[in-house]
Every structure is written in C-alpha cells, then in structure tokens.
Scaffold this motif. Structure first.
Motif, PDB file in Angstrom:
ATOM      1  N   MET A 121     -67.075 -42.412 106.736  1.00 50.08           N
ATOM      2  CA  MET A 121     -67.949 -41.810 105.898  1.00 50.08           C
ATOM      3  C   MET A 121     -69.103 -42.752 105.457  1.00 50.08           C
ATOM      4  SD  MET A 121     -65.620 -39.781 103.254  1.00 50.08           S
ATOM      5  CE  MET A 121     -66.847 -39.067 102.238  1.00 50.08           C
ATOM      6  N   LYS A 122     -68.886 -43.997 105.274  1.00 53.14           N
ATOM      7  CA  LYS A 122     -69.830 -44.890 104.806  1.00 53.14           C
ATOM      8  C   LYS A 122     -70.907 -45.326 105.929  1.00 53.14           C
ATOM      9  CE  LYS A 122     -67.929 -47.105 100.633  1.00 53.14           C
ATOM     10  NZ  LYS A 122     -67.338 -48.327 100.152  1.00 53.14           N
ATOM     11  N   VAL A 146     -64.240 -33.909 101.267  1.00 53.21           N
ATOM     12  CA  VAL A 146     -64.644 -34.800 102.324  1.00 53.21           C
ATOM     13  C   VAL A 146     -65.086 -33.449 103.529  1.00 53.21           C
ATOM     14  CG1 VAL A 146     -64.569 -36.152 104.373  1.00 53.21           C
ATOM     15  CG2 VAL A 146     -63.722 -36.567 102.150  1.00 53.21           C
ATOM     16  N   ARG A 150     -69.481 -30.666 100.335  1.00 50.70           N
ATOM     17  CA  ARG A 150     -69.824 -31.747  99.191  1.00 50.70           C
ATOM     18  C   ARG A 150     -69.793 -32.989 100.075  1.00 50.70           C
ATOM     19  NH1 ARG A 150     -64.686 -30.577  95.311  1.00 50.70           N
ATOM     20  NH2 ARG A 150     -63.983 -29.640  97.367  1.00 50.70           N
ATOM     21  N   ARG A 151     -69.093 -33.213 101.237  1.00 53.58           N
ATOM     22  CA  ARG A 151     -69.042 -34.436 101.822  1.00 53.58           C
ATOM     23  C   ARG A 151     -68.688 -35.670 100.932  1.00 53.58           C
ATOM     24  NH1 ARG A 151     -67.947 -31.893 105.895  1.00 53.58           N
ATOM     25  NH2 ARG A 151     -69.043 -31.931 107.938  1.00 53.58           N
ATOM     26  N   THR A 152     -67.824 -35.478  99.894  1.00 51.36           N
ATOM     27  CA  THR A 152     -67.681 -36.595  99.038  1.00 51.36           C
ATOM     28  C   THR A 152     -66.352 -36.753  98.571  1.00 51.36           C
ATOM     29  OG1 THR A 152     -69.829 -35.977  97.977  1.00 51.36           O
ATOM     30  CG2 THR A 152     -68.377 -37.256  96.457  1.00 51.36           C
ATOM     31  N   THR A 154     -63.748 -39.199  95.607  1.00 52.77           N
ATOM     32  CA  THR A 154     -63.545 -40.224  94.634  1.00 52.77           C
ATOM     33  C   THR A 154     -62.282 -40.985  95.302  1.00 52.77           C
ATOM     34  OG1 THR A 154     -64.250 -38.857  92.853  1.00 52.77           O
ATOM     35  CG2 THR A 154     -63.112 -40.690  92.269  1.00 52.77           C
ATOM     36  N   ASN A 155     -62.541 -42.119  95.600  1.00 50.26           N
ATOM     37  CA  ASN A 155     -61.545 -43.193  96.049  1.00 50.26           C
ATOM     38  C   ASN A 155     -60.642 -43.370  95.141  1.00 50.26           C
ATOM     39  OD1 ASN A 155     -59.862 -45.137  97.292  1.00 50.26           O
ATOM     40  ND2 ASN A 155     -61.714 -46.069  97.979  1.00 50.26           N
ATOM     41  N   ILE A 161     -67.040 -43.231  93.972  1.00 51.82           N
ATOM     42  CA  ILE A 161     -67.458 -41.856  94.517  1.00 51.82           C
ATOM     43  C   ILE A 161     -68.017 -42.362  96.032  1.00 51.82           C
ATOM     44  CG2 ILE A 161     -68.679 -39.890  94.163  1.00 51.82           C
ATOM     45  CD1 ILE A 161     -68.251 -40.276  91.045  1.00 51.82           C
ATOM     46  N   VAL A 162     -67.510 -41.834  96.917  1.00 54.47           N
ATOM     47  CA  VAL A 162     -68.171 -41.889  98.038  1.00 54.47           C
ATOM     48  C   VAL A 162     -68.761 -40.528  98.749  1.00 54.47           C
ATOM     49  CG1 VAL A 162     -67.627 -42.839 100.688  1.00 54.47           C
ATOM     50  CG2 VAL A 162     -66.435 -43.832  98.581  1.00 54.47           C
ATOM     51  N   THR A 163     -70.110 -40.816  99.256  1.00 52.14           N
ATOM     52  CA  THR A 163     -70.531 -39.640  99.867  1.00 52.14           C
ATOM     53  C   THR A 163     -70.956 -39.881 100.987  1.00 52.14           C
ATOM     54  OG1 THR A 163     -71.648 -38.945  97.750  1.00 52.14           O
ATOM     55  CG2 THR A 163     -72.661 -37.871  99.646  1.00 52.14           C
ATOM     56  N   LYS A 165     -72.425 -40.556 104.672  1.00 55.75           N
ATOM     57  CA  LYS A 165     -73.877 -40.950 105.346  1.00 55.75           C
ATOM     58  C   LYS A 165     -74.236 -40.044 106.202  1.00 55.75           C
ATOM     59  CE  LYS A 165     -76.297 -44.669 107.191  1.00 55.75           C
ATOM     60  NZ  LYS A 165     -76.280 -46.130 107.735  1.00 55.75           N
TER      61      LYS A 165
END
Length: 291
Positions: A121-122, A146, A150-152, A154-155, A161-163, A165
């Motif tokens: 994701m990152k 994911v 939303r493609r998001t 919360t770890n 909060i990871v969205t 790339k």
C-alpha cells in the motif's frame, strides 16, 4: 511463439502509461512473466480491471498458471509484487506486520516491521493473495477497507491510517473444492472481478514447455501435450481430480524426461502425487498407451 497478439490499441496505451519498458515487445514481457494465456481476452480483461483500480480474483484448477499469470501482470505493469500465502494460520501480523525490539544507538525502542499489505500500500505495488479461501473467515475482513473504494486501513499495531499509494492493486487466486478451503463470503467476493483461468492446451502448452523446460524433442513434447489433453478431459468427466492435470506437474515431468525415461518422469511428477489407487492406475494406463 504464437500468442495471438498484438494487443488492442487501448490496452497498449494503458500499459505504456504504466511505464512499460519500451525496449521490450509485449510478447517478450509476457514470456518473461512466464504465463502464455490461452485466450487474449484473459489478458485484456485483467489489464482493463487493474488499470481501473479494481481487484481481480483468478479462479481455476491447481497448476493452471494463476500465480504465473499474476507475475506476468506485475511484469506488464512494471510493478513489484508482494505475496501473501493464505492458510489457517494466517493472522493480522502475517498480513499487516509486527512489532519488534530494536536499537537506536544504545537506546532500545519498539519498531514496527510492515507486512506485505502495508508495504505494498505504502509503495503503490501489487499485492498477491494466494489461496485466498484457505484463510479463516474471520481473518480477511481485516483488509475489507483495503479492498474497496476506500483503499485505506487503520493499522491496529500503530493506529496509523494507511491509504494506498497510486499503483496499488490486489490480485487474489482461488482453488475451489479443496480440503481446508472455505467458501468466500459475499462481502469479500463482491470486492473482486472474477477471471476464470483454464488449463493451457495445444500450441500454447507447446510454447510453455519449450520456454520453461529443458525438453526440446518435438516428438516427446507432442506426446506430453496429448497426455495433458487426455488428463484434462478425464478431469472434466469426473474420472480424475484436478491435481492429475496440473500443468506445473506436467512441466516437471517434461524436465525430468530429459534425464530419465518419460514414463518414470510421469510416475514421479504426476502419478505418485495422487491419493487414490484408482486414479494412479488410470494415469499409469494412459502413460503406458502413449509412451
């Protein structure tokens, strides 16, 4: 190699936008990825879905080349691919990462090591989830956010909060009806576009044998292609389990046949993997007839 290309112009444009390396032809890139699709539609549909940010679910028998298909798509999109191999032991740490102790100078600190989901994701890479229906039903909903618009996520280990790339895509693979698998729930299935991946046959299989094994004798290759066709037909008639017609196992037999007799290569690579004596005898008789 006859692969029924070129690709349609709109698909070529998509791949060029994804920074496909221009010194390679599409056919060379596909060969490097290792999957020769039996129909151009498979490739066009998969590229179309991924280019629109949709997840794809590769569905088909074992050994049909689903993982190679995913690797070829990764190659065409010029994107690294991180993999998750599902099992009943898959947990949040396997997907997302884990905390560990490390040092900053002489100071001990807690460091988070990202797992394949967070990492892909990152960095905007591909994520490949293999045997997705082997995971426990309560595990995969962790990444529902994911897999949708939303493609998001919360770890849970860091509260970050990871969205995802741009460039992040998800490819999953599934074998249905195997011991240990569970039906995908509707919420998960609806997050994917499904692409059926059939066995490779005929000229495509010949090209695969020539490019992925050491076997070069045309007569022997043709016999292996005939054997594969007979095994696939027997599977479709319910006489054999899908394992018997695995293309992966057939390629192993082709490779071994360069150094040992073909019948023994088939025994080691295909027959001895089958659980039922009835199936082993069936394949053995086919082999004796052909070889």
């Amino acid at each position: 190699m006859n692969t029924n290309y070129p690709l349609p112009e709109n698909i070529i444009n998509i791949l060029e936008e994804k920074k496909m390396t221009h010194h390679n032809s599409f056919e060379e890139l596909i060969r490097e990825g290792g999957y020769v699709p039996p129909s151009i539609d498979l490739l066009v549909d998969a590229i179309s879905a991924l280019s629109m940010g949709k997840n794809i679910l590769l569905k088909g028998p074992t050994g049909a080349g689903k993982t190679k298909f995913a690797e070829t798509l990764s190659q065409l999109f010029n994107q690294p691919m991180f993999s998750v191999n599902c099992s009943v032991d898959l947990d949040a740490e396997s997907l997302l990462g884990f905390k560990t102790l490390s040092y900053e100078g002489e100071k001990q600190v807690i460091e988070f090591i990202p797992g394949p989901v967070i990492h892909s994701m990152k960095h905007g890479n591909f994520l490949y989830i293999d045997e997705v229906n082997m995971a426990k039903p309560e595990t995969l909903p962790l990444i529902n956010g994911v897999l949708d618009y939303r493609r998001t996520i919360t770890n849970p280990f860091t509260n970050e909060i990871v969205t995802a790339k741009e460039g992040f895509n998800v490819i999953a693979a599934i074998n249905e009806g195997y011991v240990g698998t569970v039906p995908l729930n509707e919420a998960l299935k609806n997050r994917f576009v499904v692409i059926e991946v059939p066995y490779i046959e005929g000229e495509q299989l010949k090209a695969l044998i020539k490019s992925n094994t050491s076997l070069s004798d045309e007569t022997t290759i043709d016999l292996f292609i005939k054997l594969s066709g007979d095994l696939i037909q027997a599977v479709s008639q319910g006489k054999l389990s899908e394992d018997a017609a695995s293309i992966r196992a057939l390629l192993d037999a082709c490779d071994l046949s360069v150094l040992i007799p073909a019948k023994r290569a088939i025994q080691r690579s295909i027959i001895d993997k089958l659980d039922e004596e009835r199936e082993r005898e069936f394949v053995k008789n086919l082999t004796e007839t052909l070889f």
